[in-house]
Design a protein around this motif. Structure first.
Motif, PDB file in Angstrom:
ATOM      1  N   GLY A   1       2.000  22.518  -7.397  1.00 56.12           N
ATOM      2  CA  GLY A   1       1.972  23.883  -6.884  1.00 56.12           C
ATOM      3  C   GLY A   1       0.791  24.190  -5.984  1.00 56.12           C
ATOM      4  O   GLY A   1       0.757  25.248  -5.364  1.00 56.12           O
ATOM      5  N   THR A   2      -0.181  23.292  -5.917  1.00 60.45           N
ATOM      6  CA  THR A   2      -1.309  23.537  -5.031  1.00 60.45           C
ATOM      7  C   THR A   2      -0.891  23.316  -3.581  1.00 60.45           C
ATOM      8  O   THR A   2       0.080  22.628  -3.296  1.00 60.45           O
ATOM      9  CB  THR A   2      -2.520  22.627  -5.360  1.00 60.45           C
ATOM     10  N   ILE A   3      -1.633  23.921  -2.677  1.00 60.05           N
ATOM     11  CA  ILE A   3      -1.364  23.781  -1.248  1.00 60.05           C
ATOM     12  C   ILE A   3      -2.470  22.941  -0.648  1.00 60.05           C
ATOM     13  O   ILE A   3      -3.652  23.247  -0.809  1.00 60.05           O
ATOM     14  CB  ILE A   3      -1.285  25.151  -0.554  1.00 60.05           C
ATOM     15  N   GLU A   4      -2.089  21.883   0.051  1.00 58.50           N
ATOM     16  CA  GLU A   4      -3.038  20.990   0.706  1.00 58.50           C
ATOM     17  C   GLU A   4      -3.025  21.269   2.200  1.00 58.50           C
ATOM     18  O   GLU A   4      -1.971  21.289   2.822  1.00 58.50           O
ATOM     19  CB  GLU A   4      -2.631  19.542   0.439  1.00 58.50           C
ATOM     20  N   LEU A   5      -4.202  21.508   2.765  1.00 56.03           N
ATOM     21  CA  LEU A   5      -4.312  21.711   4.209  1.00 56.03           C
ATOM     22  C   LEU A   5      -4.807  20.429   4.853  1.00 56.03           C
ATOM     23  O   LEU A   5      -5.660  19.737   4.299  1.00 56.03           O
ATOM     24  CB  LEU A   5      -5.293  22.847   4.516  1.00 56.03           C
ATOM     25  N   SER A   6      -4.272  20.125   6.028  1.00 53.88           N
ATOM     26  CA  SER A   6      -4.697  18.933   6.746  1.00 53.88           C
ATOM     27  C   SER A   6      -4.782  19.241   8.239  1.00 53.88           C
ATOM     28  O   SER A   6      -4.279  20.254   8.720  1.00 53.88           O
ATOM     29  CB  SER A   6      -3.742  17.764   6.494  1.00 53.88           C
ATOM     30  N   SER A   7      -5.420  18.334   8.957  1.00 58.36           N
ATOM     31  CA  SER A   7      -5.618  18.498  10.382  1.00 58.36           C
ATOM     32  C   SER A   7      -4.296  18.343  11.137  1.00 58.36           C
ATOM     33  O   SER A   7      -3.488  17.493  10.804  1.00 58.36           O
ATOM     34  CB  SER A   7      -6.608  17.438  10.863  1.00 58.36           C
ATOM     35  N   PRO A   8      -4.090  19.130  12.191  1.00 55.27           N
ATOM     36  CA  PRO A   8      -2.876  18.988  12.995  1.00 55.27           C
ATOM     37  C   PRO A   8      -2.942  17.804  13.965  1.00 55.27           C
ATOM     38  O   PRO A   8      -1.929  17.423  14.535  1.00 55.27           O
ATOM     39  CB  PRO A   8      -2.801  20.305  13.749  1.00 55.27           C
ATOM     40  N   GLN A   9      -4.142  17.221  14.149  1.00 51.29           N
ATOM     41  CA  GLN A   9      -4.309  16.076  15.039  1.00 51.29           C
ATOM     42  C   GLN A   9      -5.618  15.371  14.693  1.00 51.29           C
ATOM     43  O   GLN A   9      -6.440  15.925  13.980  1.00 51.29           O
ATOM     44  CB  GLN A   9      -4.288  16.517  16.497  1.00 51.29           C
ATOM     45  N   PRO A  10      -5.801  14.146  15.192  1.00 49.31           N
ATOM     46  CA  PRO A  10      -7.038  13.422  14.897  1.00 49.31           C
ATOM     47  C   PRO A  10      -8.259  14.136  15.486  1.00 49.31           C
ATOM     48  O   PRO A  10      -8.180  14.762  16.544  1.00 49.31           O
ATOM     49  CB  PRO A  10      -6.841  12.072  15.593  1.00 49.31           C
ATOM     50  N   GLY A  11      -9.358  14.051  14.770  1.00 46.74           N
ATOM     51  CA  GLY A  11     -10.600  14.641  15.236  1.00 46.74           C
ATOM     52  C   GLY A  11     -11.624  14.632  14.121  1.00 46.74           C
ATOM     53  O   GLY A  11     -11.332  14.230  12.997  1.00 46.74           O
TER      54      GLY A  11
END
Length: 82
Positions: free
Chosen positions: A23-33
């Motif tokens: 149920g947790t929400i994981e945020l990640s980068s939309p592109q490399p950087g």
């Protein structure tokens, strides 16, 4: 509104959100950087809130939480913080 590096408007990228089995929400980068200036543990996050800055080819972009992302920062990625 001026950005920290003197530009009148800072480029903005929206983080990707993924709901995990627990149920947790994981945020990640939309592109490399290179991710920097991330939130501290316990910080409150909601849609449109800045969750750091992403440096892409020498340009800093504000990284914001997408719609549907709301909660408290429970963990951060391993590794060196910039």
């Amino acid at each position: 509104m001026r950005s920290r590096d003197g530009r009148r408007f800072a480029p903005i990228l929206e983080a990707r959100a993924r709901k995990l089995d627990d149920g947790t929400i994981e945020l990640s980068s939309p592109q490399p950087g290179a991710w920097r200036d991330g939130p501290e543990l316990g910080a409150l996050i909601g849609p449109g809130v800045r969750v750091g800055r992403l440096e892409v080819l020498g340009v800093l972009h504000d990284l914001i939480a997408p719609e549907g992302a709301a909660g408290i920062v429970a963990s951060l990625p391993e590794g060196k913080r910039l």
